[in-house]
Design a protein around this motif. Structure first.
Motif, PDB file in Angstrom:
ATOM      1  N   TRP A  50      28.176  41.404  47.025  1.00  0.00           N
ATOM      2  CA  TRP A  50      29.442  42.145  46.533  1.00  0.00           C
ATOM      3  C   TRP A  50      30.485  42.334  47.610  1.00  0.00           C
ATOM      4  O   TRP A  50      31.825  42.068  47.597  1.00  0.00           O
ATOM      5  CB  TRP A  50      29.409  43.129  45.685  1.00  0.00           C
ATOM      6  CG  TRP A  50      28.848  42.776  44.261  1.00  0.00           C
ATOM      7  CD1 TRP A  50      27.638  42.590  44.092  1.00  0.00           C
ATOM      8  CD2 TRP A  50      29.668  42.600  43.222  1.00  0.00           C
ATOM      9  NE1 TRP A  50      27.540  42.294  42.658  1.00  0.00           N
ATOM     10  CE2 TRP A  50      28.763  41.920  42.169  1.00  0.00           C
ATOM     11  CE3 TRP A  50      31.143  42.024  43.132  1.00  0.00           C
ATOM     12  CZ2 TRP A  50      29.432  41.533  40.805  1.00  0.00           C
ATOM     13  CZ3 TRP A  50      31.341  42.018  41.672  1.00  0.00           C
ATOM     14  CH2 TRP A  50      30.626  41.414  40.787  1.00  0.00           C
ATOM     15  N   GLU A  51      29.896  42.815  48.882  1.00  0.00           N
ATOM     16  CA  GLU A  51      31.089  43.580  49.886  1.00  0.00           C
ATOM     17  C   GLU A  51      32.014  42.411  50.405  1.00  0.00           C
ATOM     18  O   GLU A  51      33.186  42.708  50.243  1.00  0.00           O
ATOM     19  CB  GLU A  51      30.015  43.881  51.226  1.00  0.00           C
ATOM     20  CG  GLU A  51      29.228  44.957  50.761  1.00  0.00           C
ATOM     21  CD  GLU A  51      28.059  44.725  50.037  1.00  0.00           C
ATOM     22  OE1 GLU A  51      27.423  43.589  49.979  1.00  0.00           O
ATOM     23  OE2 GLU A  51      27.281  45.506  49.523  1.00  0.00           O
ATOM     24  N   GLN A  52      31.509  41.135  50.727  1.00  0.00           N
ATOM     25  CA  GLN A  52      32.664  40.119  51.310  1.00  0.00           C
ATOM     26  C   GLN A  52      33.612  39.680  50.017  1.00  0.00           C
ATOM     27  O   GLN A  52      34.926  39.542  50.196  1.00  0.00           O
ATOM     28  CB  GLN A  52      31.723  38.944  51.741  1.00  0.00           C
ATOM     29  CG  GLN A  52      31.323  39.109  53.131  1.00  0.00           C
ATOM     30  CD  GLN A  52      30.658  37.997  53.698  1.00  0.00           C
ATOM     31  OE1 GLN A  52      30.891  36.615  53.399  1.00  0.00           O
ATOM     32  NE2 GLN A  52      30.105  37.942  54.958  1.00  0.00           N
ATOM     33  N   LEU A  54      34.613  41.744  47.756  1.00  0.00           N
ATOM     34  CA  LEU A  54      35.547  42.829  47.574  1.00  0.00           C
ATOM     35  C   LEU A  54      36.355  42.791  48.672  1.00  0.00           C
ATOM     36  O   LEU A  54      37.773  43.330  48.647  1.00  0.00           O
ATOM     37  CB  LEU A  54      34.590  44.124  47.181  1.00  0.00           C
ATOM     38  CG  LEU A  54      34.106  44.175  46.019  1.00  0.00           C
ATOM     39  CD1 LEU A  54      33.186  45.656  45.854  1.00  0.00           C
ATOM     40  CD2 LEU A  54      34.835  44.204  45.069  1.00  0.00           C
ATOM     41  N   GLU A  55      35.968  42.444  49.909  1.00  0.00           N
ATOM     42  CA  GLU A  55      36.950  42.410  51.145  1.00  0.00           C
ATOM     43  C   GLU A  55      37.956  41.409  50.861  1.00  0.00           C
ATOM     44  O   GLU A  55      39.128  41.236  51.044  1.00  0.00           O
ATOM     45  CB  GLU A  55      36.195  42.301  52.329  1.00  0.00           C
ATOM     46  CG  GLU A  55      35.491  43.258  52.810  1.00  0.00           C
ATOM     47  CD  GLU A  55      34.563  43.087  53.964  1.00  0.00           C
ATOM     48  OE1 GLU A  55      34.939  42.112  54.752  1.00  0.00           O
ATOM     49  OE2 GLU A  55      33.712  43.945  54.385  1.00  0.00           O
ATOM     50  N   PHE A  56      37.395  40.204  50.306  1.00  0.00           N
ATOM     51  CA  PHE A  56      38.380  39.094  50.182  1.00  0.00           C
ATOM     52  C   PHE A  56      39.311  39.083  48.910  1.00  0.00           C
ATOM     53  O   PHE A  56      40.510  38.653  48.998  1.00  0.00           O
ATOM     54  CB  PHE A  56      37.716  37.629  49.688  1.00  0.00           C
ATOM     55  CG  PHE A  56      38.347  36.545  49.418  1.00  0.00           C
ATOM     56  CD1 PHE A  56      39.143  35.858  49.988  1.00  0.00           C
ATOM     57  CD2 PHE A  56      38.068  36.304  47.963  1.00  0.00           C
ATOM     58  CE1 PHE A  56      39.967  34.846  49.555  1.00  0.00           C
ATOM     59  CE2 PHE A  56      38.859  35.278  47.409  1.00  0.00           C
ATOM     60  CZ  PHE A  56      39.910  34.440  48.289  1.00  0.00           C
ATOM     61  N   PHE A  57      38.973  39.677  47.786  1.00  0.00           N
ATOM     62  CA  PHE A  57      39.742  39.525  46.680  1.00  0.00           C
ATOM     63  C   PHE A  57      41.294  40.143  46.691  1.00  0.00           C
ATOM     64  O   PHE A  57      41.942  39.432  46.375  1.00  0.00           O
ATOM     65  CB  PHE A  57      39.077  40.165  45.407  1.00  0.00           C
ATOM     66  CG  PHE A  57      39.583  40.111  44.232  1.00  0.00           C
ATOM     67  CD1 PHE A  57      39.509  38.985  43.343  1.00  0.00           C
ATOM     68  CD2 PHE A  57      40.450  41.140  43.605  1.00  0.00           C
ATOM     69  CE1 PHE A  57      40.033  38.633  42.252  1.00  0.00           C
ATOM     70  CE2 PHE A  57      41.221  41.067  42.212  1.00  0.00           C
ATOM     71  CZ  PHE A  57      40.950  39.895  41.758  1.00  0.00           C
ATOM     72  N   PRO A  58      41.461  41.311  47.237  1.00  0.00           N
ATOM     73  CA  PRO A  58      42.976  41.716  47.491  1.00  0.00           C
ATOM     74  C   PRO A  58      43.681  40.632  48.163  1.00  0.00           C
ATOM     75  O   PRO A  58      44.907  40.296  47.943  1.00  0.00           O
ATOM     76  CB  PRO A  58      42.807  43.018  47.942  1.00  0.00           C
ATOM     77  CG  PRO A  58      41.446  43.607  48.069  1.00  0.00           C
ATOM     78  CD  PRO A  58      40.472  42.453  47.693  1.00  0.00           C
ATOM     79  N   THR A  59      43.021  40.168  49.569  1.00  0.00           N
ATOM     80  CA  THR A  59      43.697  39.356  50.335  1.00  0.00           C
ATOM     81  C   THR A  59      44.112  38.106  49.510  1.00  0.00           C
ATOM     82  O   THR A  59      45.233  37.346  49.702  1.00  0.00           O
ATOM     83  CB  THR A  59      42.941  38.908  51.470  1.00  0.00           C
ATOM     84  OG1 THR A  59      42.696  40.174  52.137  1.00  0.00           O
ATOM     85  CG2 THR A  59      43.566  38.124  52.533  1.00  0.00           C
ATOM     86  N   GLY A  60      42.942  37.321  48.896  1.00  0.00           N
ATOM     87  CA  GLY A  60      43.245  36.301  47.861  1.00  0.00           C
ATOM     88  C   GLY A  60      44.257  36.330  47.019  1.00  0.00           C
ATOM     89  O   GLY A  60      44.995  35.628  46.900  1.00  0.00           O
ATOM     90  N   VAL A  61      44.156  37.456  46.422  1.00  0.00           N
ATOM     91  CA  VAL A  61      45.531  37.822  45.429  1.00  0.00           C
ATOM     92  C   VAL A  61      46.847  37.783  46.081  1.00  0.00           C
ATOM     93  O   VAL A  61      47.809  37.115  45.561  1.00  0.00           O
ATOM     94  CB  VAL A  61      45.278  38.956  44.483  1.00  0.00           C
ATOM     95  CG1 VAL A  61      46.517  39.190  43.792  1.00  0.00           C
ATOM     96  CG2 VAL A  61      43.961  38.678  43.677  1.00  0.00           C
ATOM     97  N   ARG A  62      46.879  38.591  47.059  1.00  0.00           N
ATOM     98  CA  ARG A  62      48.294  38.481  47.950  1.00  0.00           C
ATOM     99  C   ARG A  62      48.486  37.150  48.377  1.00  0.00           C
ATOM    100  O   ARG A  62      49.726  36.745  48.233  1.00  0.00           O
ATOM    101  CB  ARG A  62      48.081  39.601  49.000  1.00  0.00           C
ATOM    102  CG  ARG A  62      49.400  39.863  49.573  1.00  0.00           C
ATOM    103  CD  ARG A  62      49.278  40.572  50.729  1.00  0.00           C
ATOM    104  NE  ARG A  62      48.247  40.586  51.701  1.00  0.00           N
ATOM    105  CZ  ARG A  62      47.169  41.311  51.771  1.00  0.00           C
ATOM    106  NH1 ARG A  62      46.724  42.365  51.205  1.00  0.00           N
ATOM    107  NH2 ARG A  62      46.140  40.939  52.721  1.00  0.00           N
ATOM    108  N   GLU A  63      47.704  36.459  49.054  1.00  0.00           N
ATOM    109  CA  GLU A  63      47.898  34.984  49.316  1.00  0.00           C
ATOM    110  C   GLU A  63      48.561  34.227  48.181  1.00  0.00           C
ATOM    111  O   GLU A  63      49.530  33.389  48.571  1.00  0.00           O
ATOM    112  CB  GLU A  63      46.747  34.641  50.206  1.00  0.00           C
ATOM    113  CG  GLU A  63      46.544  35.188  51.405  1.00  0.00           C
ATOM    114  CD  GLU A  63      45.356  34.609  52.286  1.00  0.00           C
ATOM    115  OE1 GLU A  63      44.952  33.613  51.759  1.00  0.00           O
ATOM    116  OE2 GLU A  63      44.896  35.148  52.883  1.00  0.00           O
ATOM    117  N   THR A  64      47.757  34.037  47.177  1.00  0.00           N
ATOM    118  CA  THR A  64      48.078  33.483  46.034  1.00  0.00           C
ATOM    119  C   THR A  64      49.535  33.802  45.332  1.00  0.00           C
ATOM    120  O   THR A  64      50.270  32.878  45.178  1.00  0.00           O
ATOM    121  CB  THR A  64      47.011  33.424  45.056  1.00  0.00           C
ATOM    122  OG1 THR A  64      45.889  33.115  45.367  1.00  0.00           O
ATOM    123  CG2 THR A  64      47.397  32.562  43.908  1.00  0.00           C
ATOM    124  N   ALA A  65      49.787  35.055  45.389  1.00  0.00           N
ATOM    125  CA  ALA A  65      51.043  35.536  44.890  1.00  0.00           C
ATOM    126  C   ALA A  65      52.182  35.074  45.852  1.00  0.00           C
ATOM    127  O   ALA A  65      53.204  34.615  45.450  1.00  0.00           O
ATOM    128  CB  ALA A  65      51.170  36.991  44.730  1.00  0.00           C
TER     129      ALA A  65
END
Length: 167
Positions: A50-52, A54-65
Protein backbone atom coordinates in the motif's frame (compact mmCIF):
# COMPACT_ATOMS: atom_id res chain seq x y z
CA UNK A 1 -25.36 33.87 -39.92
CA UNK A 2 -24.93 36.23 -37.01
CA UNK A 3 -27.40 34.24 -34.89
CA UNK A 4 -25.54 31.04 -35.67
CA UNK A 5 -22.21 32.65 -34.83
CA UNK A 6 -23.59 33.95 -31.53
CA UNK A 7 -25.02 30.53 -30.69
CA UNK A 8 -21.67 28.90 -31.42
CA UNK A 9 -19.87 31.48 -29.31
CA UNK A 10 -22.31 30.98 -26.41
CA UNK A 11 -21.75 27.23 -26.54
CA UNK A 12 -17.98 27.75 -26.61
CA UNK A 13 -18.13 30.14 -23.65
CA UNK A 14 -19.95 27.52 -21.59
CA UNK A 15 -17.37 24.93 -22.63
CA UNK A 16 -14.52 27.32 -21.74
CA UNK A 17 -16.02 28.01 -18.33
CA UNK A 18 -16.13 24.32 -17.57
CA UNK A 19 -12.52 23.91 -18.73
CA UNK A 20 -11.38 26.83 -16.62
CA UNK A 21 -12.86 25.05 -13.61
CA UNK A 22 -10.95 21.92 -14.69
CA UNK A 23 -14.19 20.01 -15.00
CA UNK A 24 -14.45 20.03 -18.78
CA UNK A 25 -14.80 17.03 -21.03
CA UNK A 26 -12.45 14.18 -20.53
CA UNK A 27 -10.79 11.92 -23.02
CA UNK A 28 -8.45 9.00 -23.14
CA UNK A 29 -5.56 11.43 -23.65
CA UNK A 30 -5.00 11.61 -19.91
CA UNK A 31 -3.91 7.96 -19.59
CA UNK A 32 -0.15 8.47 -19.31
CA UNK A 33 0.05 7.31 -15.64
CA UNK A 34 -2.10 4.24 -16.32
CA UNK A 35 0.79 1.78 -16.73
CA UNK A 36 2.25 2.78 -13.35
CA UNK A 37 -1.26 2.74 -11.85
CA UNK A 38 -1.82 -0.83 -13.05
CA UNK A 39 1.57 -1.99 -11.85
CA UNK A 40 1.17 -0.52 -8.38
CA UNK A 41 -2.40 -1.75 -8.03
CA UNK A 42 -1.26 -5.26 -8.91
CA UNK A 43 1.42 -4.99 -6.21
CA UNK A 44 -1.25 -3.99 -3.69
CA UNK A 45 -3.35 -7.02 -4.62
CA UNK A 46 -0.48 -9.50 -4.68
CA UNK A 47 1.88 -8.18 -2.00
CA UNK A 48 -0.22 -5.78 0.08
CA UNK A 49 2.19 -2.98 -0.93
CA UNK A 50 0.00 0.00 0.00
CA UNK A 51 2.83 2.46 0.70
CA UNK A 52 3.94 2.93 -2.91
CA UNK A 53 0.32 3.07 -4.03
CA UNK A 54 -0.48 5.82 -1.54
CA UNK A 55 2.60 7.77 -2.61
CA UNK A 56 1.66 7.47 -6.27
CA UNK A 57 -2.09 8.08 -6.15
CA UNK A 58 -2.16 11.88 -5.55
CA UNK A 59 0.57 12.39 -8.14
CA UNK A 60 -1.25 10.23 -10.67
CA UNK A 61 -4.52 12.12 -10.13
CA UNK A 62 -2.76 15.48 -10.51
CA UNK A 63 -0.91 14.39 -13.68
CA UNK A 64 -4.08 12.99 -15.18
CA UNK A 65 -6.08 16.15 -14.40
CA UNK A 66 -3.35 18.39 -15.82
CA UNK A 67 -3.11 16.35 -19.02
CA UNK A 68 -6.89 16.44 -19.46
CA UNK A 69 -6.90 20.20 -18.89
CA UNK A 70 -4.12 20.75 -21.46
CA UNK A 71 -5.94 18.58 -23.99
CA UNK A 72 -9.15 20.56 -23.45
CA UNK A 73 -7.28 23.84 -24.03
CA UNK A 74 -5.80 22.49 -27.26
CA UNK A 75 -9.25 21.35 -28.40
CA UNK A 76 -10.66 24.83 -27.70
CA UNK A 77 -7.87 26.38 -29.76
CA UNK A 78 -8.57 23.99 -32.65
CA UNK A 79 -12.31 24.73 -32.52
CA UNK A 80 -11.68 28.50 -32.46
CA UNK A 81 -9.30 28.27 -35.41
CA UNK A 82 -11.68 26.13 -37.43
CA UNK A 83 -14.71 28.30 -36.65
CA UNK A 84 -12.79 31.36 -37.89
CA UNK A 85 -12.01 29.52 -41.14
CA UNK A 86 -15.72 28.82 -41.58
CA UNK A 87 -16.75 32.38 -40.80
CA UNK A 88 -14.35 33.48 -43.54
CA UNK A 89 -16.39 31.58 -46.13
CA UNK A 90 -18.81 34.47 -46.47
CA UNK A 91 -22.50 33.98 -47.29
CA UNK A 92 -22.21 30.20 -47.48
CA UNK A 93 -20.81 29.94 -43.96
CA UNK A 94 -24.23 29.40 -42.33
CA UNK A 95 -24.70 25.77 -43.33
CA UNK A 96 -21.04 24.98 -42.81
CA UNK A 97 -21.16 26.48 -39.32
CA UNK A 98 -24.26 24.46 -38.44
CA UNK A 99 -22.54 21.31 -39.76
CA UNK A 100 -19.44 22.16 -37.72
CA UNK A 101 -21.55 22.38 -34.56
CA UNK A 102 -22.68 18.79 -35.17
CA UNK A 103 -19.24 17.53 -36.21
CA UNK A 104 -17.79 18.80 -32.93
CA UNK A 105 -19.98 16.40 -30.98
CA UNK A 106 -20.07 13.64 -33.62
CA UNK A 107 -16.58 13.74 -35.17
CA UNK A 108 -17.30 10.96 -37.67
CA UNK A 109 -20.26 11.75 -39.89
CA UNK A 110 -21.86 10.95 -43.25
CA UNK A 111 -23.88 13.42 -45.29
CA UNK A 112 -27.08 11.46 -44.75
CA UNK A 113 -26.59 11.42 -40.97
CA UNK A 114 -25.80 15.13 -40.98
CA UNK A 115 -28.90 15.86 -43.07
CA UNK A 116 -31.05 14.10 -40.46
CA UNK A 117 -29.41 15.88 -37.53
CA UNK A 118 -29.76 19.30 -39.17
CA UNK A 119 -33.18 18.55 -40.69
CA UNK A 120 -31.97 19.63 -44.12
CA UNK A 121 -31.80 17.96 -47.52
CA UNK A 122 -28.99 15.59 -48.43
CA UNK A 123 -27.56 18.04 -51.03
CA UNK A 124 -27.47 20.82 -48.42
CA UNK A 125 -25.68 18.60 -45.90
CA UNK A 126 -23.32 17.32 -48.57
CA UNK A 127 -22.48 20.88 -49.66
CA UNK A 128 -21.78 21.89 -46.05
CA UNK A 129 -19.45 18.91 -45.62
CA UNK A 130 -17.71 19.79 -48.89
CA UNK A 131 -17.11 23.31 -47.55
CA UNK A 132 -15.57 21.86 -44.37
CA UNK A 133 -13.52 19.47 -46.49
CA UNK A 134 -12.27 22.27 -48.77
CA UNK A 135 -11.37 24.33 -45.69
CA UNK A 136 -9.33 21.31 -44.49
CA UNK A 137 -11.35 21.04 -41.28
CA UNK A 138 -12.56 17.51 -41.94
CA UNK A 139 -11.31 14.74 -44.19
CA UNK A 140 -13.04 12.00 -46.12
CA UNK A 141 -12.09 8.59 -44.69
CA UNK A 142 -13.65 6.00 -47.02
CA UNK A 143 -11.95 6.91 -50.29
CA UNK A 144 -15.29 6.37 -52.05
CA UNK A 145 -17.18 8.63 -54.43
CA UNK A 146 -20.55 7.73 -52.88
CA UNK A 147 -21.60 7.04 -49.30
CA UNK A 148 -18.66 9.04 -48.07
CA UNK A 149 -17.83 9.34 -44.38
CA UNK A 150 -15.98 12.32 -42.95
CA UNK A 151 -13.89 12.70 -39.82
CA UNK A 152 -12.85 15.70 -37.77
CA UNK A 153 -9.39 14.16 -37.71
CA UNK A 154 -7.45 16.82 -35.85
CA UNK A 155 -9.99 16.70 -33.03
CA UNK A 156 -9.82 12.91 -32.86
CA UNK A 157 -6.01 13.03 -32.86
CA UNK A 158 -6.05 15.35 -29.84
CA UNK A 159 -8.40 13.00 -28.01
CA UNK A 160 -6.21 10.01 -28.81
CA UNK A 161 -2.85 11.51 -27.85
CA UNK A 162 -0.92 9.49 -25.28
CA UNK A 163 -3.18 6.47 -25.71
CA UNK A 164 -0.96 4.63 -28.16
CA UNK A 165 1.36 2.02 -26.69
CA UNK A 166 5.03 2.92 -26.58
CA UNK A 167 7.02 0.78 -28.85
Amino acid sequence: MHCLTRAAESEDIAFRNSVEKKSGPTSLSHCRPIRRFDSLLTRVRTNGDWEQWLEFFPTGVRETANQAFETAKRILHLIDTDRKKIEGLGRSAGSALRAFQIIRTHPIMSASALAKKLNVSFPTASAALDQLLNARIIREITGKERHRVFAYSQYLELLNEDTRPNG
